[in-house]
Design a protein around this motif. Structure first.
Motif, PDB file in Angstrom:
ATOM      1  N   TYR A  18      -4.488  -3.759  -0.809  1.00 58.46           N
ATOM      2  CA  TYR A  18      -3.513  -4.563  -1.560  1.00 58.46           C
ATOM      3  C   TYR A  18      -3.586  -6.043  -1.183  1.00 58.46           C
ATOM      4  CZ  TYR A  18      -0.455  -4.898   2.562  1.00 58.46           C
ATOM      5  OH  TYR A  18       0.064  -5.164   3.799  1.00 58.46           O
ATOM      6  N   ASP A  19      -4.103  -6.380   0.011  1.00 57.46           N
ATOM      7  CA  ASP A  19      -4.162  -7.779   0.419  1.00 57.46           C
ATOM      8  C   ASP A  19      -5.528  -8.401   0.132  1.00 57.46           C
ATOM      9  OD1 ASP A  19      -5.535  -6.297   2.242  1.00 57.46           O
ATOM     10  OD2 ASP A  19      -4.637  -7.194   4.023  1.00 57.46           O
ATOM     11  N   HIS A 106      -0.362   2.799  -2.607  1.00 53.04           N
ATOM     12  CA  HIS A 106       0.434   1.669  -3.066  1.00 53.04           C
ATOM     13  C   HIS A 106       0.386   1.536  -4.586  1.00 53.04           C
ATOM     14  CE1 HIS A 106       1.670  -0.075   0.729  1.00 53.04           C
ATOM     15  NE2 HIS A 106       0.456   0.130   1.209  1.00 53.04           N
ATOM     16  N   GLU A 134       7.218  -4.469   7.098  1.00 54.97           N
ATOM     17  CA  GLU A 134       6.270  -4.970   6.103  1.00 54.97           C
ATOM     18  C   GLU A 134       6.450  -4.244   4.768  1.00 54.97           C
ATOM     19  OE1 GLU A 134       2.715  -6.998   4.615  1.00 54.97           O
ATOM     20  OE2 GLU A 134       4.251  -7.406   6.109  1.00 54.97           O
ATOM     21  N   LEU A 138       7.380  -5.643   1.022  1.00 50.53           N
ATOM     22  CA  LEU A 138       6.521  -5.445  -0.144  1.00 50.53           C
ATOM     23  C   LEU A 138       7.271  -4.802  -1.304  1.00 50.53           C
ATOM     24  CD1 LEU A 138       3.258  -4.125   1.574  1.00 50.53           C
ATOM     25  CD2 LEU A 138       3.577  -6.358   0.516  1.00 50.53           C
ATOM     26  N   ILE A 168       4.985  -3.192  -5.975  1.00 50.65           N
ATOM     27  CA  ILE A 168       4.578  -4.471  -5.376  1.00 50.65           C
ATOM     28  C   ILE A 168       4.215  -5.426  -6.508  1.00 50.65           C
ATOM     29  CG2 ILE A 168       2.972  -5.644  -3.822  1.00 50.65           C
ATOM     30  CD1 ILE A 168       2.484  -3.026  -2.421  1.00 50.65           C
ATOM     31  N   ARG A 172       3.687 -11.396  -5.385  1.00 54.01           N
ATOM     32  CA  ARG A 172       4.196 -11.287  -4.013  1.00 54.01           C
ATOM     33  C   ARG A 172       3.059 -11.237  -3.010  1.00 54.01           C
ATOM     34  NH1 ARG A 172       8.740  -6.966  -3.401  1.00 54.01           N
ATOM     35  NH2 ARG A 172       9.745  -8.563  -4.686  1.00 54.01           N
ATOM     36  N   ILE A 173       1.928 -10.690  -3.418  1.00 53.15           N
ATOM     37  CA  ILE A 173       0.774 -10.626  -2.518  1.00 53.15           C
ATOM     38  C   ILE A 173      -0.311 -11.612  -2.957  1.00 53.15           C
ATOM     39  CG2 ILE A 173       1.147  -8.261  -1.734  1.00 53.15           C
ATOM     40  CD1 ILE A 173      -0.700  -7.289  -3.902  1.00 53.15           C
ATOM     41  N   ARG A 412       2.457 -13.986   3.824  1.00 50.63           N
ATOM     42  CA  ARG A 412       3.799 -13.418   3.755  1.00 50.63           C
ATOM     43  C   ARG A 412       4.524 -13.634   5.080  1.00 50.63           C
ATOM     44  NH1 ARG A 412       0.276  -9.733   1.921  1.00 50.63           N
ATOM     45  NH2 ARG A 412       0.396  -8.506   3.784  1.00 50.63           N
TER      46      ARG A 412
END
Length: 582
Positions: A18-19, A106, A134, A138, A168, A172-173, A412
């Motif tokens: 996800y990152d 996720h 965390e 998220l 998510i 946001r990411i 973040r």
């Protein structure tokens, strides 16, 4: 969704971190980074009910029911498992799921997001002390309960949407989801064009009910099926090729391809078979077919059959549509890759020649199509695949794909963590420690079933007819019927196993259920097992056969129950002498 029993082993590679949602190519794979997905759709999709691996939709996704993602089948090719950071459900547009969305992994959305209460995501643990904080960051959502937090389930975290839909958001990411799908489509289209330029090196035998594809290339065998002008695929497809080689089937159909046969391909070759629809704008599944192999059709809309069907392989489509009553599924048989095309196309073997003191140049254009030794000045490849830069938009040397990127500086508030999903419509049953049970009667085996012996068939005695010299001569007599052997029926019950499933509640709400198994001896109940199942799931207990057992299914929180609440329970194996459900 398959009604199977799910397991917990963790692996990486099904989904993307996800990152680090960025596209890159993978050499030899027409699906590139989408090799980590069971299915990638560049436009809109709807009504899919089960995806065994991961799923990515570039447009909008809509379902009037629920959908499960990331739950491997009992006999699946890969064990998916929990992961702390992998995204296994990603939508580039708006998401609308009227039933529960259950994902082992996720969930990332780039537009509006709606999923029914009871939606649940299962996230693996990474060993970091701040992972729970965390996850709270998220999945925070406007209007959510101030008491909401990820639930610790021992070997994974549970993200539940009991108050508001949770996911998510891409911003946001800091993920460019739109750019991801744009780059993915360009790359897949380029590789598809490269495959379409490959020369055919196999033959096709047209039988009454199937096409038999025969090739002898140890690396890849390329075939071409021309179904024009009507685009009718009315036969099965079976390949006879060297073990471990690729089967690439180029299908030319015109704008509409009509799949009118029940089976396409073979399960044993599913992860090495690739169907490339060269010109179809619409692919119609007109039988509830089993398609074994991967589909490369980034330009086409796939129309699933109204009663269901499945594709077992990696899939890249332009869009997907199916009737709301269908049960369409995608099973995880990921394509192994290793396709050789473009500048890396296989060249004809050039025999080694001894070095000469003064090589004389020879005109390269005079080479015949069959491989012959050439002077070392200019070995010319076959005329079919021209030597040129690979047609894919990105250079052939790609950054090595990383299953889970190392901890990176994250923008973040909390340190970067790598959560990864492992979808199971229910948290895996977790046995709880119990007080030592009272002794139960000694284990005995289930009485063996004995088959009656087959009676012997009476023998015929030869009749002696007088001749000058008496010689026994068999004389045909009336046929004597042998007694019919009685059938011995196979026992379908496994002794010593109590196995069943819970499929929700009659009230259609989400509940947690406590599953308790007692042994009963002299009017005393002795607790043997206790497991908790969220909403729906399966349980399996191994016990001695010759004893008496009571199985109780009770709500974990009786305060949430109403008069219409009743668990839906199916018992698939009762291998004990005495059993009672209450």
């Amino acid at each position: 969704m398959d009604n199977q029993y799910y397991y917990n082993g963790a692996i990486s590679g099904v989904g993307i971190p996800y990152d680090d949602i960025k596209w890159f190519d993978i050499e030899g794979s027409p699906f590139g980074l989408a090799s980590g997905f069971n299915v990638i759709v560049f436009g809109d999709a709807n009504n899919i009910v089960d995806v065994e691996g991961a799923m990515a939709v570039g447009g909008d996704f809509y379902s009037p029911r629920g959908i499960s993602v990331g739950f491997e089948r009992e006999n699946g090719q890969m064990e998916i498992g929990y992961s702390p950071d992998l995204v296994r459900f990603m939508v580039g547009g708006n998401t609308t799921v009227m039933g529960p969305l259950v994902v082992v992994g996720h969930v990332v959305g780039n537009g509006s997001f709606h999923a029914a209460k009871g939606s649940t995501y299962l996230i693996g643990k990474d060993g970091m002390t701040n992972q729970k904080q965390e996850l709270s960051y998220l999945y925070q959502a406007n209007g959510g309960s101030k008491y909401w937090e990820p639930a610790d389930k021992g070997n994974h975290y549970l993200i539940s949407s009991y108050d508001v839909p949770r996911y998510i958001p891409a911003d946001r990411i800091e993920a460019d989801v739109t750019g991801f799908f744009r780059s993915a489509r360009e790359s897949v289209n380029a590789f598809k064009q490269c495959i379409q330029d490959l020369p055919v090196n196999g033959t096709i035998t047209d039988n009454y009910h199937e096409w038999i594809l025969r090739g002898n290339d140890p690396v890849q065998n390329v075939f071409r099926i021309d179904a024009r002008p009507n685009g009718l695929i009315t036969k099965g497809i079976r390949a006879e090729v060297p073990e471990g080689s690729l089967v690439i089937v180029r299908i030319v159909s015109g704008d509409h391809a009509h799949l009118q046969y029940g089976v396409m391909g073979e399960e044993s070759k599913a992860n090495r078979t690739l169907y490339v629809f060269e010109d179809a704008q619409h692919i119609h599944m007109e039988q509830p077919s089993d398609i074994w192999g991967s589909i490369l059709a980034p330009q086409a809309m796939f129309h699933g059959h109204q009663t269901g069907g499945h594709v077992s392989g990696s899939v890249a489509l332009g869009s997907f549509a199916v009737n709301a009553n269908s049960g369409f599924e995608f099973h995880l048989y990921p394509f192994v890759g290793g396709v050789v095309c473009g500048s890396t196309a296989p060249q004809p073997p050039v025999p080694t020649v001894p070095s000469m003191p003064a090589p004389t140049p020879a005109p390269a254009q005079t080479l015949p199509t069959t491989p012959i030794p050439t002077p070392p000045v200019q070995p010319t490849p076959r005329p079919t695949p021209p030597v040129q830069p690979a047609p894919r938009p990105t250079p052939p040397v790609q950054p090595a794909p990383r299953p889970t990127p190392p901890v990176q500086p994250a923008p973040r508030p909390t340190p970067p963590v790598q959560p990864a999903p492992r979808p199971t419509p229910l948290p895996a049953p977790r046995p709880t420690p119990l007080p030592a049970p009272r002794p139960t009667p000694p284990a005995q085996t289930m009485p063996a079933m004995t088959c009656p012996e087959c009676p012997a068939c009476p023998e015929t005695e030869p009749e002696i007819i007088p001749f000058p010299v008496p010689i026994p001569v068999p004389v045909p007599a009336e046929p004597i019927e042998c007694p019919i052997c009685p059938d011995c029926k196979e026992c379908l019950i496994t002794p010593g196993v109590i196995f069943g499933c819970i499929w929700g509640c009659d009230c259609s709400k989400s509940h947690e259920w406590d599953i308790k198994l007692y042994s009963v001896c002299n009017d005393c109940k002795n607790l043997l097992y206790c497991e908790t199942i969220s909403r729906y799931g399966c349980f399996k207990f191994e016990v001695p056969y010759n004893a008496c057992y009571v199985l109780e299914v009770c709500p974990a929180d009786k305060a949430t129950m109403c008069s219409g609440c009743k668990p839906k329970v199916t018992l698939k194996n009762i291998g004990v002498a005495n059993f009672m459900l209450c």
